[in-house]
Design a protein around this motif. Structure first.
Motif, PDB file in Angstrom:
ATOM      1  N   VAL A 219       0.842  -1.195   0.000  1.00 28.97           N
ATOM      2  CA  VAL A 219       0.000   0.000   0.000  1.00 28.97           C
ATOM      3  C   VAL A 219       0.886   1.257   0.000  1.00 28.97           C
ATOM      4  CG1 VAL A 219      -0.143   0.055   2.526  1.00 28.97           C
ATOM      5  CG2 VAL A 219      -1.941   1.125   1.194  1.00 28.97           C
ATOM      6  N   GLN A 220       0.376   2.307  -0.632  1.00 30.18           N
ATOM      7  CA  GLN A 220       1.039   3.612  -0.572  1.00 30.18           C
ATOM      8  C   GLN A 220       0.052   4.618  -0.016  1.00 30.18           C
ATOM      9  OE1 GLN A 220       2.305   4.130  -4.704  1.00 30.18           O
ATOM     10  NE2 GLN A 220       4.403   3.705  -4.085  1.00 30.18           N
ATOM     11  N   LEU A 221       0.443   5.294   1.047  1.00 29.33           N
ATOM     12  CA  LEU A 221      -0.418   6.318   1.631  1.00 29.33           C
ATOM     13  C   LEU A 221       0.202   7.698   1.437  1.00 29.33           C
ATOM     14  CD1 LEU A 221      -1.789   5.114   5.073  1.00 29.33           C
ATOM     15  CD2 LEU A 221      -2.899   5.103   2.835  1.00 29.33           C
ATOM     16  N   THR A 222      -0.673   8.669   1.321  1.00 32.24           N
ATOM     17  CA  THR A 222      -0.226  10.038   1.079  1.00 32.24           C
ATOM     18  C   THR A 222      -0.732  10.956   2.181  1.00 32.24           C
ATOM     19  OG1 THR A 222      -0.347   9.581  -1.286  1.00 32.24           O
ATOM     20  CG2 THR A 222      -0.227  11.891  -0.641  1.00 32.24           C
ATOM     21  N   ALA A 223       0.142  11.834   2.651  1.00 32.70           N
ATOM     22  CA  ALA A 223      -0.281  12.832   3.645  1.00 32.70           C
ATOM     23  C   ALA A 223       0.126  14.215   3.170  1.00 32.70           C
ATOM     24  CB  ALA A 223       0.349  12.528   5.006  1.00 32.70           C
ATOM     25  N   TRP A 224      -0.549  15.210   3.733  1.00 36.16           N
ATOM     26  CA  TRP A 224      -0.303  16.606   3.368  1.00 36.16           C
ATOM     27  C   TRP A 224      -0.211  17.389   4.675  1.00 36.16           C
ATOM     28  CZ3 TRP A 224      -0.533  18.766  -1.753  1.00 36.16           C
ATOM     29  CH2 TRP A 224      -0.528  20.149  -1.816  1.00 36.16           C
ATOM     30  N   ALA A 225       0.899  18.065   4.876  1.00 37.16           N
ATOM     31  CA  ALA A 225       1.113  18.745   6.150  1.00 37.16           C
ATOM     32  C   ALA A 225       1.437  20.214   5.934  1.00 37.16           C
ATOM     33  CB  ALA A 225       2.260  18.076   6.918  1.00 37.16           C
ATOM     34  N   ALA A 226       0.864  21.056   6.804  1.00 36.85           N
ATOM     35  CA  ALA A 226       1.241  22.473   6.824  1.00 36.85           C
ATOM     36  C   ALA A 226       2.411  22.624   7.789  1.00 36.85           C
ATOM     37  CB  ALA A 226       0.056  23.320   7.296  1.00 36.85           C
ATOM     38  N   VAL A 227       3.469  23.293   7.332  1.00 32.34           N
ATOM     39  CA  VAL A 227       4.632  23.465   8.207  1.00 32.34           C
ATOM     40  C   VAL A 227       4.959  24.955   8.327  1.00 32.34           C
ATOM     41  CG1 VAL A 227       5.629  21.182   7.743  1.00 32.34           C
ATOM     42  CG2 VAL A 227       6.256  23.095   6.293  1.00 32.34           C
ATOM     43  N   PRO A 228       5.365  25.375   9.536  1.00 34.79           N
ATOM     44  CA  PRO A 228       5.523  26.813   9.794  1.00 34.79           C
ATOM     45  C   PRO A 228       6.714  27.461   9.101  1.00 34.79           C
ATOM     46  CG  PRO A 228       5.369  25.534  11.855  1.00 34.79           C
ATOM     47  CD  PRO A 228       5.519  24.559  10.755  1.00 34.79           C
ATOM     48  N   SER A 229       7.708  26.687   8.689  1.00 32.26           N
ATOM     49  CA  SER A 229       8.882  27.295   8.052  1.00 32.26           C
ATOM     50  C   SER A 229       9.650  26.213   7.307  1.00 32.26           C
ATOM     51  CB  SER A 229       9.809  27.915   9.107  1.00 32.26           C
ATOM     52  OG  SER A 229      10.461  26.872   9.825  1.00 32.26           O
ATOM     53  N   MET A 230      10.581  26.627   6.452  1.00 32.13           N
ATOM     54  CA  MET A 230      11.398  25.647   5.751  1.00 32.13           C
ATOM     55  C   MET A 230      12.259  24.865   6.735  1.00 32.13           C
ATOM     56  SD  MET A 230      11.936  24.353   2.728  1.00 32.13           S
ATOM     57  CE  MET A 230      12.075  25.199   1.154  1.00 32.13           C
ATOM     58  N   GLU A 231      12.716  25.537   7.826  1.00 32.21           N
ATOM     59  CA  GLU A 231      13.468  24.806   8.859  1.00 32.21           C
ATOM     60  C   GLU A 231      12.629  23.648   9.399  1.00 32.21           C
ATOM     61  OE1 GLU A 231      13.486  28.055   8.632  1.00 32.21           O
ATOM     62  OE2 GLU A 231      15.576  28.738   8.849  1.00 32.21           O
ATOM     63  N   HIS A 232      11.347  23.927   9.619  1.00 27.64           N
ATOM     64  CA  HIS A 232      10.472  22.869  10.137  1.00 27.64           C
ATOM     65  C   HIS A 232      10.262  21.767   9.104  1.00 27.64           C
ATOM     66  CE1 HIS A 232       9.369  26.092  13.098  1.00 27.64           C
ATOM     67  NE2 HIS A 232       9.454  25.049  13.907  1.00 27.64           N
ATOM     68  N   ALA A 233      10.248  22.153   7.842  1.00 26.25           N
ATOM     69  CA  ALA A 233      10.109  21.131   6.797  1.00 26.25           C
ATOM     70  C   ALA A 233      11.305  20.177   6.829  1.00 26.25           C
ATOM     71  CB  ALA A 233       9.977  21.787   5.421  1.00 26.25           C
ATOM     72  N   VAL A 234      12.497  20.743   7.015  1.00 26.57           N
ATOM     73  CA  VAL A 234      13.704  19.904   7.090  1.00 26.57           C
ATOM     74  C   VAL A 234      13.664  19.020   8.335  1.00 26.57           C
ATOM     75  CG1 VAL A 234      16.217  19.964   7.390  1.00 26.57           C
ATOM     76  CG2 VAL A 234      15.131  21.449   5.694  1.00 26.57           C
ATOM     77  N   GLU A 235      13.160  19.589   9.432  1.00 31.16           N
ATOM     78  CA  GLU A 235      13.043  18.800  10.662  1.00 31.16           C
ATOM     79  C   GLU A 235      12.043  17.651  10.464  1.00 31.16           C
ATOM     80  OE1 GLU A 235      12.321  21.357  14.044  1.00 31.16           O
ATOM     81  OE2 GLU A 235      11.885  19.598  15.314  1.00 31.16           O
ATOM     82  N   LEU A 236      10.940  17.954   9.784  1.00 28.04           N
ATOM     83  CA  LEU A 236       9.944  16.918   9.499  1.00 28.04           C
ATOM     84  C   LEU A 236      10.559  15.811   8.631  1.00 28.04           C
ATOM     85  CD1 LEU A 236       7.009  15.840   9.508  1.00 28.04           C
ATOM     86  CD2 LEU A 236       6.548  17.328   7.534  1.00 28.04           C
ATOM     87  N   LEU A 237      11.400  16.192   7.696  1.00 27.74           N
ATOM     88  CA  LEU A 237      12.066  15.198   6.857  1.00 27.74           C
ATOM     89  C   LEU A 237      12.905  14.242   7.709  1.00 27.74           C
ATOM     90  CD1 LEU A 237      12.960  14.067   4.069  1.00 27.74           C
ATOM     91  CD2 LEU A 237      14.738  15.840   4.042  1.00 27.74           C
ATOM     92  N   GLY A 238      13.661  14.810   8.652  1.00 29.01           N
ATOM     93  CA  GLY A 238      14.482  13.963   9.525  1.00 29.01           C
ATOM     94  C   GLY A 238      13.619  13.010  10.343  1.00 29.01           C
ATOM     95  N   LEU A 239      12.527  13.533  10.898  1.00 28.23           N
ATOM     96  CA  LEU A 239      11.583  12.694  11.659  1.00 28.23           C
ATOM     97  C   LEU A 239      11.027  11.589  10.769  1.00 28.23           C
ATOM     98  CD1 LEU A 239       9.194  14.940  13.816  1.00 28.23           C
ATOM     99  CD2 LEU A 239      10.625  13.035  14.587  1.00 28.23           C
ATOM    100  N   ALA A 240      10.690  11.940   9.534  1.00 25.76           N
ATOM    101  CA  ALA A 240      10.097  10.950   8.610  1.00 25.76           C
ATOM    102  C   ALA A 240      11.104   9.856   8.291  1.00 25.76           C
ATOM    103  CB  ALA A 240       9.620  11.646   7.330  1.00 25.76           C
ATOM    104  N   HIS A 241      12.364  10.242   8.080  1.00 25.66           N
ATOM    105  CA  HIS A 241      13.396   9.226   7.847  1.00 25.66           C
ATOM    106  C   HIS A 241      13.489   8.271   9.041  1.00 25.66           C
ATOM    107  CE1 HIS A 241      15.275  10.156   4.047  1.00 25.66           C
ATOM    108  NE2 HIS A 241      15.505  11.413   4.359  1.00 25.66           N
ATOM    109  N   ARG A 242      13.481   8.850  10.234  1.00 20.40           N
ATOM    110  CA  ARG A 242      13.660   7.999  11.418  1.00 20.40           C
ATOM    111  C   ARG A 242      12.433   7.134  11.682  1.00 20.40           C
ATOM    112  NH1 ARG A 242      16.232  12.627  13.114  1.00 20.40           N
ATOM    113  NH2 ARG A 242      14.506  13.383  14.382  1.00 20.40           N
ATOM    114  N   THR A 243      11.245   7.681  11.426  1.00 19.48           N
ATOM    115  CA  THR A 243      10.026   6.941  11.765  1.00 19.48           C
ATOM    116  C   THR A 243       9.650   5.942  10.677  1.00 19.48           C
ATOM    117  OG1 THR A 243       9.273   8.948  12.853  1.00 19.48           O
ATOM    118  CG2 THR A 243       7.642   7.200  12.547  1.00 19.48           C
ATOM    119  N   LEU A 244       9.744   6.350   9.426  1.00 22.33           N
ATOM    120  CA  LEU A 244       9.272   5.492   8.333  1.00 22.33           C
ATOM    121  C   LEU A 244      10.396   4.680   7.699  1.00 22.33           C
ATOM    122  CD1 LEU A 244       6.875   8.008   6.508  1.00 22.33           C
ATOM    123  CD2 LEU A 244       6.320   6.398   8.341  1.00 22.33           C
ATOM    124  N   GLY A 245      11.640   5.066   7.920  1.00 22.01           N
ATOM    125  CA  GLY A 245      12.758   4.352   7.295  1.00 22.01           C
ATOM    126  C   GLY A 245      12.592   4.336   5.790  1.00 22.01           C
ATOM    127  N   ALA A 246      12.770   3.134   5.223  1.00 25.11           N
ATOM    128  CA  ALA A 246      12.673   2.998   3.770  1.00 25.11           C
ATOM    129  C   ALA A 246      11.235   3.137   3.283  1.00 25.11           C
ATOM    130  CB  ALA A 246      13.261   1.669   3.322  1.00 25.11           C
TER     131      ALA A 246
END
Lengths: 478, 478
Positions: A219-246
């Motif tokens: 399955v492939q799921l899609t999400a859409w998130a509002a983020v307060p700044s580009m810094e937060h977008a980068v932080e979200l990316l790091g969280l996503a790598h750690r939580t979702l892995g591959a």
């Protein structure tokens, strides 16, 4: 001389496949309609042997060759120059699937195979071919390889280069290198494969390739998130790598103004968290589209996505979010992302960039470069979006609202490019992340790449194509 | 002339780091002790600038350079020839970590950094650097890059090439190419990076690299399965890909006789499903070691592993299996796998191969080649094991039991190599999957690689190192 060459070409591929008359714009006009060349002939070989014979005939006649796949490139790399002395070699008739090897997770296809066909053939056998990009309905795998195409799944699966295990190539001398191995390990000498991948047809012509397949995710799921700044977008990316892995297979960022253009010009589309009014301080400055591919189940995928978003809320790097409830909703979210380019067209002329920066430095790059542009060229509007997971931004500059966009571009395009590229260089970035060089940026490279790298590239070109027969003037200046 | 060069080298790196006297065997003797050369000097630069100056001085004196990292290579690629006229350039003093960029998931290190140090530095920051191989305690990342090292995690993370984003290289002219980008997308010209990776120091000297990091998985579980045939092992691999997806980070196959040697020579080790008696028809002919890396929890990892093994039992491709209960058990299982090489040494002389074949064709390759060997050279014993997930077998041939192994090798080594390599070629495989070419196989390449590929390689070597200063006689014949 020319007549003799055309006779030779007709003898090789058949009269019907040497086009010299009539409307050749499909081959002579680039996809973005920036440049219209004129070909001596368009030649359409049906086999590797025919490609080799065409190259030999052209080389003997001192006529250069422009290889072309689906002609969807964005940097004028596969259309002829204005001389009327170049032969366009179209690979589109060579579109056979030569082999599928399920146990080896590979597929071997000819260069002219349309990317979407390749995806569909893989899917029919239960496999994923993960390369995915806007032009997939008409681009060819040969073109994807020659330009090392990127697209929306790079964060997990890499660029086209990383998906390729072996190549068949016709060299500039018209010899055939048969390197179609399905091997994942082969340390018997120099990496010829990766030299031809991304060379934009300037070193030889890719005629077939063995590509990696992956088991189709459950399955492939899609999400859409509002983020307060580009810094937060980068932080979200790091969280996503750690939580979702591959499982993290897509991570796209989109600026408020870019999304507002979609809302404005395609009002039938629902754009989460952003309105056509744009620039309202109440609206989120950035949105992120995330894709999570899961090998287990929708339930599992959803629970991991929810966990990620919970963490992100707690960490303050997401202010609002939705997870698509079904495939229709997911497609609608991706459609918004993919509509930015068309919305830009509706809004009027603009200056496009395709840059990459180390992910960690993107927030600073955007802040600094936005400010520089605002200072030097008041009124420009930033249409910022791209594949943040790969550090790749389409950092586009829209003419000021209400003015004469054409006049603006004539006056400022070069200035804007130089400002953006200089800034990219100061952040150790690339002025062409995924589109390539072609004849659009080849004169820029010497300013933005190290002289040593340029010298190495010229040495290689000189060694493998001493006659400069293969796509001259692309990548390197003629 | 020589004295003048030595003076120049001393001026560049300091007297203490130009070694000419005493016991230089650590640099002159290859790791497998097949070949002992003699160096004009061993030079140990401390910086990229010093490497560049050393290369310039040697090139001016017409003296060739043998770059060396940890000197753990298996193909005599980094030790000098017997002439006493080559300079060994050791990168071991250049071992700084230049930068870690957590948000970009990259680390930039100098070439002499020991692989295990790199793993540990990454782990301290919560990241995985996935390259892992037997010599990791002494090999260097520069050597790993120059030989495109493989190891046990390739099925998920790829070879060293796939882990590298950017390089700093001193060219054969002594210039520095600064290509240390942390970019995941950069399509501005030819892929210089991948040309230097795997070139075994014959095109230039890698002095630093930017490598990918991954979030550390929450847990890694190890299982050990008995499989009735190599066909079943391949079937199990397919099941594991489909069930575990990117969680499958290791898939090693081991033949009964290879495992029996471990049981025989290291009786303190517990080898599941195989005894020292060997060749008993009751025992499983093959075992597989699987590793499952999970981003969630041990419980989740275990349930997925159990699901996989249940399916495998039902499909008949596994006859028995154990999942390690804890880290100690997991390490013990890996230790058995890693002890095969030493057990072979205990058993006596043998002929090693490092081949790859498309995964789907491995069962047939093994059947056909085993039969050929048994027919031509009665009594040979096959020590078969390797990274089946990558199609990479260490297809080793042990001398017949009880005989004079030395005499056997003298009489049969060349015959065995030719038979195995010819068979590999007929299965579209590679005669060097992960160890490289060095000076051990460079004379073999022209027989087993296409003439067009050889010609392209010679053109590239000629273009980038026209003086043949860089590691001459390796990869390509001098």
């Amino acid at each position: 001389m020319t007549a003799a060459l055309l006779d030779s070409l007709r003898a090789i591929v058949g009269d019907a496949h040497v086009l010299t008359d009539g409307d050749l714009s499909a081959w002579e006009q680039d996809w973005r309609k920036r440049d219209r060349g004129r070909a001596l002939a368009v030649v359409r070989p049906a086999s590797t042997e025919q490609v080799a014979a065409v190259v030999k005939a052209c080389a003997a006649a001192g006529v250069s060759i422009v290889p072309q796949g689906g002609n969807t490139g964005l940097v004028c790399g596969s259309t002829p120059d204005a001389s009327g002395r170049q032969v366009v070699l179209s690979t589109k008739r060579m579109n056979a699937v030569r082999a599928i090897d399920p146990a080896n997770l590979t597929i071997t296809v000819e260069a002219g195979c349309i990317l979407q066909s390749l995806q569909e053939i893989a899917e029919k056998d239960g496999f994923l071919f993960p390369l995915s990009l806007g032009a997939e309905g008409s681009c060819t795998i040969g073109g994807n390889l020659s330009t090392n195409a990127g697209g929306t799944q790079v964060v997990r699966y890499g660029n086209t280069r990383e998906l390729c295990l072996g190549l068949e190539v016709v060299t500039a001398e018209g010899e055939v290198w048969s390197g179609l191995t399905g091997l994942r390990k082969d340390n018997t000498g120099y990496d010829l494969r990766d030299l031809f991948v991304g060379a934009e047809g300037t070193l030889g012509i890719i005629t077939a390739a063995t590509m990696k397949l992956y088991p189709m995710p459950a399955v492939q799921l899609t999400a859409w998130a509002a983020v307060p700044s580009m810094e937060h977008a980068v932080e979200l990316l790091g969280l996503a790598h750690r939580t979702l892995g591959a499982g993290l297979t897509g991570f796209e960022v989109m600026g408020r103004f870019a999304l507002s253009l979609v809302a404005k010009h395609f009002p039938q589309q629902r754009v989460p968290f952003v309105t056509a009014a744009a620039e309202s301080a109440d609206e989120t400055p950035w949105c992120v589209l995330l894709e999570n591919s899961d090998d287990e189940s929708e339930e599992h995928a959803r629970s991991r996505f929810e966990k990620l978003l919970e963490h992100a809320f707690e960490a303050g790097c997401v202010s609002d979010a939705v997870i698509a409830e079904n495939l229709t909703q997911a497609r609608a979210l991706w459609h918004v992302r993919e509509s930015i380019t068309l919305a830009q067209v509706e809004e009027g002329l603009n200056i496009k960039h395709d840059i990459s920066i180390p992910v960690s430095r993107i927030p600073e790059f955007v802040r600094v470069t936005d400010a520089l542009l605002a200072e030097k060229i008041p009124g420009v509007r930033m249409v910022d979006f791209g594949h943040l997971g790969d550090g790749n931004l389409h950092y586009n500059v829209q003419a000021p609202a209400g003015g004469d966009a054409k006049a603006f571009l004539a006056a400022h395009e070069e200035e804007v490019n130089t400002l953006v590229f200089d800034s990219v260089k100061s952040f150790d970035g690339s002025i062409s992340a995924e589109h390539g060089v072609g004849s659009l940026k080849q004169h820029k490279l010497p300013h933005y790449k190290s002289p040593v790298a340029m010298k190495l590239m010229r040495s290689i070109k000189g060694a493998l194509d001493p006659q400069n027969v293969m796509n001259p003037g692309r990548v390197l200046e003629a």
